[in-house]
Scaffold this active site. Structure first.
Site, mmCIF file in Angstrom:
data_model
loop_
_atom_site.group_PDB
_atom_site.id
_atom_site.type_symbol
_atom_site.label_atom_id
_atom_site.label_comp_id
_atom_site.label_asym_id
_atom_site.label_seq_id
_atom_site.Cartn_x
_atom_site.Cartn_y
_atom_site.Cartn_z
ATOM 1 N N GLY B 218 0.825 -1.208 0.000
ATOM 2 C CA GLY B 218 0.000 0.000 0.000
ATOM 3 C C GLY B 218 0.853 1.251 0.000
ATOM 4 O O GLY B 218 1.991 1.247 -0.490
ATOM 5 N N SER B 219 0.319 2.293 0.599
ATOM 6 C CA SER B 219 0.968 3.604 0.495
ATOM 7 C C SER B 219 2.318 3.694 1.180
ATOM 8 O O SER B 219 3.080 4.624 0.911
ATOM 9 C CB SER B 219 0.048 4.671 1.080
ATOM 10 O OG SER B 219 -1.198 4.614 0.431
#
Lengths: 460, 486
Positions: B218-219
């Protein structure tokens, strides 16, 4: 006499002191082993060690004194060797008892050792000249057969333990008459072969390259021998039948000096074994298991499988070269490790090193017996002591070879080590006979007394 | 008869020779094979006959052998804080072992060649062989804090913390966990059925999620994209402005990459700091496409991905994914496509930035001492890779501090300590709630700890960008506090 004087004759010495020192050493080694077991199992020297040690020492002192008095010229090595082997057996049984192995009882074994030494002493005291046994040739044969046959005719409730019908059980007391029958039969073989060896060796027809004896010469011995084998097969005691068979072949070979007898014996054996394998499934199985003990099919079989031999082999493997140390292995995992498989239990805890020493002790004992036979002055003595020595060697070979999977496994006791009163008593009598023949063989020949003219005085 | 007697003597000699040869063959040649036979239960007893060494974390015993009354099983294994350290110690079952119990087995049971001298001395002094003690790098306070905080979330997940300067693993927590005591008993039946139960459990309690499982990052992966971007041109800095549209059209497709929740990112042209603070997707997707697959992949490798690491337990391979089209690369650049990272790998990324661009080799075993306390082996920190230049590391650190101070990770703030971090929310394919991620290190100017937190499906029902920050950041905060505040 001049011939004797000319050749350098080894004059035997009594060496009683050396024997006493070796005996003390044997007892000390055994006590050390006891201490070792106690320290390993409970972390302290066992309370009974002194009692056991003094007990064994006392018993052996009695044996020593009787031997010194009644057979002073006997080979000094025999008694210490037996003491050490017997003592190590006691220690192993004590160790297995401490591992809660059901059936192992050091106390009863030491009692039987004591009784064995009593039998040893009684034999030496009563049997002042073993050559009188020659007069009992046929009696011995009959006694041997009867002893062998008793369990076969007794009802199973009185004679059967774990499938082997070789016991006489009365109340809490039980003996294996077959152990004593072995001795009687060796005496019979020796007496008979001495009497008939010339005809057995010379008379008869020649067939191809083998000299066949006349049936009437061979009759009694073949009958006795065949009957004993039949009885043993019926009693499912393969070990003892193999033992007697081999001993007989060896003795007839010694007596007749003919290789053909060995060949005939081997042929008979192979044929008999083949027939037995066909007729009795348990005999055939033993053979299959010997070839492939590790196979899952045999290993997982409930009865008559290879579980026991594999556990024994695992024990040997676990022991390796130096062994786990007394009290530090798991010989209690091997079924019957206090009797048939005591060699495997010893191998696990004393390792290859210990087993080589143990085999050496047996080999030395056999060697002393054979040496006695070589030195003996009359054919009966030669044959008797040679037969007894071979019996011992052959028995060690069969059971140790079986346990180590060198040959198919047949149940037998390991002489002087396995738990069991009958075997211990019988083997101590065997040792007494060896000591007696050795005493006769090593006793200096009667000397002509100087200045007595032609009178010769014999001393006994 | 002497002639035949002599021949019979030779036969006897031959019999004894055969016996001796055979016994030699059995006990010297075949011994090893017989010992190893699976049906030989001595192996089973043997496992319990030696006093295995202790496993120690920060002076605290977390695994030890205690003597029993049983003759067959003299020592059994005891785990004082069983569940807390389960994935560090592992278990010691009748036929197998895991984690440290397995990888350091030869030292623990004393059979290692390194202990030869000790064993020889013991042989002469008559002392029973004792295994060596294994001291792990785990900081009990950090471990406990991570465990408690993660458990409070009520979710599955993992926390791994490392010392960025050395690579020493300070905390290794994976939930759900199990009780190694249950798997270390001597009752085979019980142990095996319990093991089967645990192995079949859908929540995978036996899995060490910190090193044995990879997740879409993810981020948090934007830190890597950012690092590659800064490395690509050293004139770029936190204040460099980049395009940040509301939607980034993906070339070759008819879809476009939105920001989280379809939100706008500032005015459409933002500084790198702002992009990271808000965790906008579009600028990073664009940067990734601009840099190309090779640069992105190389940068990830520079942070340690693709190197086979044993800590000493072997670590699952993290992977940036194969080269695909530009659209895929844009997705990968925000950690959302083919890239799969272990929590350890993500912690190593944070640690590399913390340690001025140098990633140290992570390790769990600090020291081995023999039963007498003499040191046999000691960890020697080792550099794994050079991830970024010191300058780039400084810029990244500055921006990550800003993320915690002004951005999505404000829940990771620790009073009096400058914390750097990056949140992440990783969508999982099957409509499950996304995973909440957080990577961090602190204090920013002199980092003592770097960590990665993942809470599986932990981002449900929480609004906007703060999802990773909402569930994962507070767990990180608890661990940071445990290590940094006295």
């Amino acid at each position: 006499m001049s011939e004797v004087a000319a050749s350098p004759v080894l004059m035997p010495a009594k060496r009683r002191l050396a024997q006493l020192v070796m005996l003390a050493l044997a007892v000390l080694i055994v006590m050390g082993a006891y201490a070792n077991v106690g320290l390993a199992v409970d972390g302290r020297v066992p309370a009974g060690m002194l009692a056991y040690g003094l007990g064994l020492g006392g018993i052996m002192l009695v044996a020593y004194l009787v031997l010194a008095k009644f057979a002073p010229w006997a080979d000094p090595l025999i008694l210490p060797l037996v003491t050490l082997i017997n003592g190590l057996g006691l220690v192993m049984i004590y160790r297995l008892e401490s591992a809660k192995m059901p059936g192992a009882s050091a106390a009863s074994q030491i009692m039987w050792t004591g009784l064995g030494v009593v039998m040893f002493a009684v034999t030496l005291v009563v049997l002042r000249d073993h050559r009188m046994l020659q007069r009992l040739t046929y009696t011995a044969g009959a006694i041997g057969l009867v002893l062998l046959a008793i369990p076969a005719v007794l009802p199973g409730s009185l004679s059967e333990v774990q499938g082997a019908k070789i016991w006489i059980r009365i109340g809490g007391f039980s003996i294996q008459p077959g152990e004593f029958a072995k001795l009687a039969l060796v005496v019979f073989f020796a007496g008979y072969l001495v009497a008939k060896r010339d005809v057995l060796a010379l008379a008869g027809r020649r067939l191809l390259f083998i000299d066949l004896p006349r049936a009437r010469d061979l009759g009694p011995v073949l009958a006795t021998w065949g009957l004993s084998l039949l009885v043993l097969v019926f009693e499912k005691d393969l070990g003892t039948s193999l033992l007697l068979f081999g001993t007989f072949i060896a003795m007839i070979y010694i007596a007749t000096q003919r290789t053909s007898w060995v060949l005939i014996g081997l042929l008979l054996f192979v044929g008999g074994a083949y027939l037995a394998g066909l007729a009795f499934s348990h005999v055939g199985d033993r053979f299959e298991i010997w070839l492939n003990p590790g196979s899952a099919e045999f290993y997982d079989r409930e009865i008559g499988g290879s579980y026991q031999i594999m556990q024994g082999l695992f024990g040997f493997g676990a022991g390796g070269i130096l062994g786990t140390g007394l009290g530090q292995g798991h010989p209690e995992l091997i079924p019957l490790s206090f009797s048939d498989f005591i060699f495997a239990a010893t191998g696990e805890e004393l390792g290859l090193t210990g087993l080589m020493a143990l085999l050496m002790l047996y080999a030395l004992l056999v060697e002393r017996g054979l040496r006695t036979s070589l030195a003996a002055r009359d054919p009966f003595s030669k044959l008797l002591s040679g037969g007894l020595a071979f019996l011992l060697a052959w028995q060690v070979f069969i059971i140790v070879g079986g346990v180590t999977n060198l040959i198919p496994l047949t149940g037998l006791v390991t002489p002087f080590m396995s738990q069991g009163g009958s075997a211990l008593l019988a083997n101590w009598i065997l040792i007494a006979l060896l000591v007696r023949t050795s005493d006769a063989a090593r006793r200096p020949p009667p000397q002509a007394i100087q200045n007595e003219g032609l009178t010769q005085v014999f001393q006994r | 008869m002497n002639g035949t007697l002599k021949r019979v003597s030779v036969a006897c000699l031959a019999m004894f020779a055969l016996l001796m040869i055979n016994v030699n063959f059995l006990q010297a040649v075949r011994a090893e094979e017989l010992r190893g036979d699976a049906r030989n239960v001595r192996n089973f007893y043997e496992r319990y006959s030696i006093e295995r060494g202790r496993i120690i974390a920060g002076g605290k015993v977390i695994a030890q052998s205690v003597e029993t009354d049983s003759k067959r099983f003299r020592f059994i294994r005891q785990y004082p804080d069983a569940k807390l350290y389960a994935h560090v110690t592992g278990f010691f079952s009748p036929e197998s072992a895991s984690a440290i119990e397995a990888s350091e087995n030869k030292l623990l049971d004393g059979s290692s060649a390194d202990l030869l001298l000790r064993r020889s001395i013991d042989l002469f002094t008559g002392e029973p062989t004792k295994g060596a003690n294994v001291e792990v790098t785990i900081n009990p306070k950090a471990q406990k804090a991570a465990y408690d905080a993660l458990r409070q979330s009520g979710k599955r997940g993992a926390v791994i913390a490392i010392d960025p300067k050395t690579g020493a693993i300070l905390a290794m927590v994976s939930l759900p966990t199990y009780d190694p005591t249950e798997l270390s008993g001597t009752d085979k039946g019980k142990v095996f059925s319990r093991y089967d139960e645990l192995a079949k459990d859908k929540s995978q309690p036996l899995l060490n999620r910190t090193i044995g499982q990879t997740y879409p990052p993810g981020s948090t992966f934007k830190v890597v994209t950012m690092a590659a971007y800064l490395e690509d041109d050293s004139s770029r800095g936190p204040d460099t402005t980049v395009d940040a549209p509301q939607n980034l059209p993906l070339p070759g497709t008819n879809i476009s990459l939105p920001n989280y929740g379809g939100a706008a990112c500032g005015s459409g042209s933002v500084t790198l700091t702002y992009a990271l603070e808000r965790s906008c997707n579009t600028p990073f997707g664009k940067i990734g496409m601009e840099l190309g697959y090779d640069k992105m992949n190389e940068q990830t490798e520079a942070f340690g991905m693709g190197t086979q690491i044993g800590v000493p337990m072997s670590v699952a391979q993290s992977d940036f994914g194969k080269e695909e089209d530009k659209a895929a690369l844009a997705m990968a650049s925000i950690g959302q496509r083919s890239n799969r990272m272990t929590p350890l790998q993500m912690a190593m990324i944070a640690a590399g930035i913390a340690n001025n661009g140098t990633v140290m080799k992570p390790y769990l075993v600090n020291k081995i001492t023999d039963a007498k306390g003499d040191t046999i082996d000691e960890a020697d920190p080792d550099q794994l890779t050079d991830a970024v230049s010191e300058e780039t590391a400084g810029k990244l650190r500055q921006m990550m501090v800003s993320v915690v101070q002004n951005g999505t990770a404000n829940l990771a703030q620790v009073p009096g300590v400058q914390v750097a971090g990056k949140t992440g929310t990783a969508e999982t394919a099957d409509g499950q709630p996304p995973h909440a991620w957080f990577i961090s290190f602190a204090p920013a100017d002199d980092p003592k700890i770097a960590l990665a937190v993942i809470v599986e499906s932990g981002a449900a029902n929480v609004g906007a960008e703060a999802t990773g920050g909402h569930t994962a950041a507070p767990i990180a905060k608890a661990v940071l506090e445990a290590v940094l505040t006295k």
